[in-house]
Design an enzyme around this catalytic site. Structure first.
Site, PDB file in Angstrom:
ATOM      1  N   SER A 105       0.773  -1.171  -0.154  1.00 53.69           N
ATOM      2  CA  SER A 105      -0.307   0.385  -0.434  1.00 53.69           C
ATOM      3  C   SER A 105       0.706   1.125   0.171  1.00 53.69           C
ATOM      4  O   SER A 105       0.391   2.267  -0.931  1.00 53.69           O
ATOM      5  CB  SER A 105      -0.728  -0.093   1.105  1.00 53.69           C
ATOM      6  OG  SER A 105      -1.753  -1.196   1.127  1.00 53.69           O
ATOM      7  N   GLN A 128      -8.965   2.040  -0.522  1.00 51.61           N
ATOM      8  CA  GLN A 128      -9.082   2.277  -1.896  1.00 51.61           C
ATOM      9  C   GLN A 128      -9.924   3.573  -2.661  1.00 51.61           C
ATOM     10  O   GLN A 128      -9.924   4.669  -2.981  1.00 51.61           O
ATOM     11  CB  GLN A 128      -9.249   1.180  -2.449  1.00 51.61           C
ATOM     12  CG  GLN A 128      -8.400   0.028  -2.233  1.00 51.61           C
ATOM     13  CD  GLN A 128      -8.406  -1.046  -3.019  1.00 51.61           C
ATOM     14  OE1 GLN A 128      -9.350  -0.933  -4.241  1.00 51.61           O
ATOM     15  NE2 GLN A 128      -7.576  -1.553  -2.935  1.00 51.61           N
ATOM     16  N   ASP A 188      -6.933  -7.785   4.844  1.00 49.86           N
ATOM     17  CA  ASP A 188      -6.475  -8.929   3.272  1.00 49.86           C
ATOM     18  C   ASP A 188      -5.788 -10.420   4.838  1.00 49.86           C
ATOM     19  O   ASP A 188      -5.063 -11.165   3.628  1.00 49.86           O
ATOM     20  CB  ASP A 188      -5.149  -8.201   2.824  1.00 49.86           C
ATOM     21  CG  ASP A 188      -5.850  -7.056   2.174  1.00 49.86           C
ATOM     22  OD1 ASP A 188      -6.566  -7.188   2.111  1.00 49.86           O
ATOM     23  OD2 ASP A 188      -4.472  -6.500   2.062  1.00 49.86           O
ATOM     24  N   ARG A 201      -2.907 -13.969  -2.556  1.00 51.50           N
ATOM     25  CA  ARG A 201      -2.849 -13.953  -0.866  1.00 51.50           C
ATOM     26  C   ARG A 201      -3.213 -15.562  -0.502  1.00 51.50           C
ATOM     27  O   ARG A 201      -3.463 -16.117   0.577  1.00 51.50           O
ATOM     28  CB  ARG A 201      -3.787 -13.630  -0.165  1.00 51.50           C
ATOM     29  CG  ARG A 201      -3.053 -12.357   0.199  1.00 51.50           C
ATOM     30  CD  ARG A 201      -2.746 -10.797   1.074  1.00 51.50           C
ATOM     31  NE  ARG A 201      -2.701  -9.710   0.825  1.00 51.50           N
ATOM     32  CZ  ARG A 201      -1.358  -8.883   0.883  1.00 51.50           C
ATOM     33  NH1 ARG A 201      -0.926  -9.854   1.425  1.00 51.50           N
ATOM     34  NH2 ARG A 201      -1.661  -7.891   0.507  1.00 51.50           N
TER      35      ARG A 201
HETATM   36  C1  S3P Z   1      -5.830  -1.588   0.259  1.00 45.76           C
HETATM   37  C2  S3P Z   1      -6.739  -1.306   0.910  1.00 45.76           C
HETATM   38  C3  S3P Z   1      -7.572  -1.997   0.799  1.00 45.76           C
HETATM   39  C4  S3P Z   1      -6.935  -3.708   0.444  1.00 45.76           C
HETATM   40  C5  S3P Z   1      -5.646  -3.636  -0.353  1.00 45.76           C
HETATM   41  C6  S3P Z   1      -4.692  -2.530  -0.688  1.00 45.76           C
HETATM   42  C7  S3P Z   1      -5.084  -0.063   0.178  1.00 45.76           C
HETATM   43  O1  S3P Z   1      -8.472  -2.648  -0.182  1.00 45.76           O
HETATM   44  O2  S3P Z   1      -7.316  -5.435   1.291  1.00 45.76           O
HETATM   45  O3  S3P Z   1      -5.255  -4.718  -0.321  1.00 45.76           O
HETATM   46  O4  S3P Z   1      -3.446  -0.138  -1.085  1.00 45.76           O
HETATM   47  O5  S3P Z   1      -5.587   1.072  -0.085  1.00 45.76           O
HETATM   48  P1  S3P Z   1     -10.279  -1.614  -0.096  1.00 45.76           P
HETATM   49  O6  S3P Z   1      -9.237   0.027  -0.170  1.00 45.76           O
HETATM   50  O7  S3P Z   1     -11.059  -2.322  -1.250  1.00 45.76           O
HETATM   51  O8  S3P Z   1     -11.205  -2.629   1.532  1.00 45.76           O
END
Ligand code: S3P
Length: 451
Positions: free
Chosen positions: A43, A191, A339, A412
């Site tokens: 991230s 996200q 995750d 994963r």
């Molecule tokens: C992430 C947010 C998460 C996560 C993804 C990475 C990010 O998704 O599952 O692997 O970097 O902002 P969501 O925002 O859809 O929960």
């Protein structure tokens, strides 16, 4: 003449169209031991590349994840005129164009398998006035819901079109000056939150987003470090960015990814005699749900050398085998371990009692339907797993038998199954194991080194 050759514990077989990972723990079980430096946080790596591309001046990144997902982000921004040096974990240099200066790409922007690349980038593109963009991804990404970001962007007057009511990629975007919104998101998703904040950077006025519970806050931290005008209300989780603003290039140090460390935390917890030291792991409280869950399960994990590195908390984690106990995982903790649910399901198979995971329906729209994937593969290995509409119910103590399973091209799932296989009797063959390279290119090498 007969030769007696011991079966190797870890064997990676590359066939024409997939890699098959065969794991054959010795009779009597296996312990994992050693010191591991997990790769950079996925991230944070995406955000460092994106903010570096948008900022004025140079951004230097240390510890970037050199996985396929950040490669997708780097590729998209290079296509829009950003100079990014060759990616390596030691030192990456991004020559930022300054906010609003991305070039109109002469080709489709391909986010590959990466939801973070596509969803965050949509906010950036939609606010780049006067330029036209088309974005797409691989089979998995083209089936994942984009309406969760397209809807708030439409409220900002963005022009975005796509299949099925503008909800699926490929998407077309006509960039323009947007209007600020005060958005309440129905999902706790970093996200969604980050997409809106990034759109707000170029939008005159205050753009706010409130989420039902707190998701990872890397965007907020990094935007602040790059000089954006951003504020967070800790009571309501409402984040506000005021635009138009300018970002300044920074030095970013990316900590190790706790989501990658999670595989080793569970491996050492379930295999008697194990001890691992995981160095330089990011322990941002919005990501440590996995540590809290494993603590509830009575895992033996200690934090050493706790420190702050470039605005993110970091620690070394020592984990030793412990008999795990079942627990219930539900509610506000889910976004903080979203995750890690697949690998927690593996932990639950080795725990005493019945573990219940609820409020996890979001897993159905990840790189694969992770609830179905884990239920079906663990059942095939002999575990007592029931799939719930929004989670899993797992009764531990059944043990696992080696079987032929498949990652479904989900990184994963591939790695969770590999850890399950270490605790199984007999050989497990994991199809499409190459998916691990999305977030952890050296996963199999590390696995071989500690077994
Ligand atoms: C992430 C947010 C998460 C996560 C993804 C990475 C990010 O998704 O599952 O692997 O970097 O902002 P969501 O925002 O859809 O929960």
């Amino acid at each position: 003449m007969s030769s007696t050759m011991a079966t190797p514990t870890v064997l990676l077989e590359n066939t024409e169209n997939q890699a098959i990972l065969r794991l054959s723990p010795p009779i009597g079980g296996l312990a994992v031991r050693g010191t591991i430096r997990v790769p950079g946080d996925k991230s944070i790596s995406h955000r460092a590349l994106m903010l570096g591309a948008l900022a004025q001046g140079t951004t230097e990144i240390e510890g970037l994840l050199i996985g396929e997902d950040p490669q997708s982000t780097a590729h998209c921004f290079r296509v829009m005129g950003v100079e990014i040096s060759q990616l390596n974990p030691q030192h990456v240099v991004v020559q930022g164009l300054g906010l609003g200066n991305l070039q109109e790409p002469a080709t489709v922007l391909d986010a590959g398998n990466s939801g973070t690349t596509l969803r965050l980038m949509l906010g950036i593109l939609a606010s780049h006035s006067g330029r036209f963009f088309t974005v797409t991804g691989d089979d998995s990404l083209r089936s994942r819901p984009m309406s969760r970001v397209v809807k708030p962007l439409h409220l900002m007057q963005a022009q975005i079109w796509g299949r099925q009511g503008n909800s699926l990629a490929p998407l077309a975007v006509q960039g323009q000056t947007l209007r600020p919104i005060d958005y309440t998101s129905p999902v706790a998703s970093a996200q969604v939150k980050s997409c809106i904040l990034l759109a707000g950077l170029l939008t005159p006025g205050s753009t706010s987003v409130t989420e039902p519970s707190l998701s990872r806050d890397h965007s907020e931290r990094m935007l602040k470090a790059f000089g954006a005008e951003i504020s967070v209300d800790p009571e309501t989780h409402r984040v506000t960015v005021t635009g138009p603003t300018q970002l300044q290039g920074q030095k970013v140090v990316v900590p190790g990814d706790i989501s990658s460390a999670a595989f080793w935390l569970v491996a050492a917890s379930i295999l008697p005699g194990s001890e691992l030291l995981l160095e330089n792991v990011g322990v941002n409280p919005t990501r440590t749900g996995i540590l809290e869950a494993l603590e509830h399960m009575q895992a033996n994990i200690t934090h050493e050398n706790e420190r702050m590195v470039a605005g993110e908390p970091v620690a070394d984690l020592r984990v030793r085998y412990a008999q795990l106990q079942a627990c219930t995982i539900a509610g506000d903790i889910l976004p903080r371990l979203i995750d890690e649910v697949p690998i927690l399901a593996v932990a639950a198979v080795f725990a005493q009692g019945t573990t219940v995971i609820r409020d996890a329906a979001e897993l159905r729209v990840k790189e694969s339907d992770r609830l179905t994937a884990m239920a079906q593969t663990l059942q095939k290995m002999g575990a007592a797993v029931t799939e719930l509409p929004d989670g899993l119910e797992i009764t531990g103590g059944t043990g696992l038998q080696g079987a032929e399973v498949d990652s479904g091209m989900d990184h994963r799932i591939a790695m969770s199954l590999a850890i399950a296989a270490l605790g199984a009797q007999g050989t497990t063959a994991i199809g499409h194991a190459e998916a691990a390279a999305i977030s952890y290119p050296n996963f199999v090498k590390t696995l071989a080194a500690i077994t």
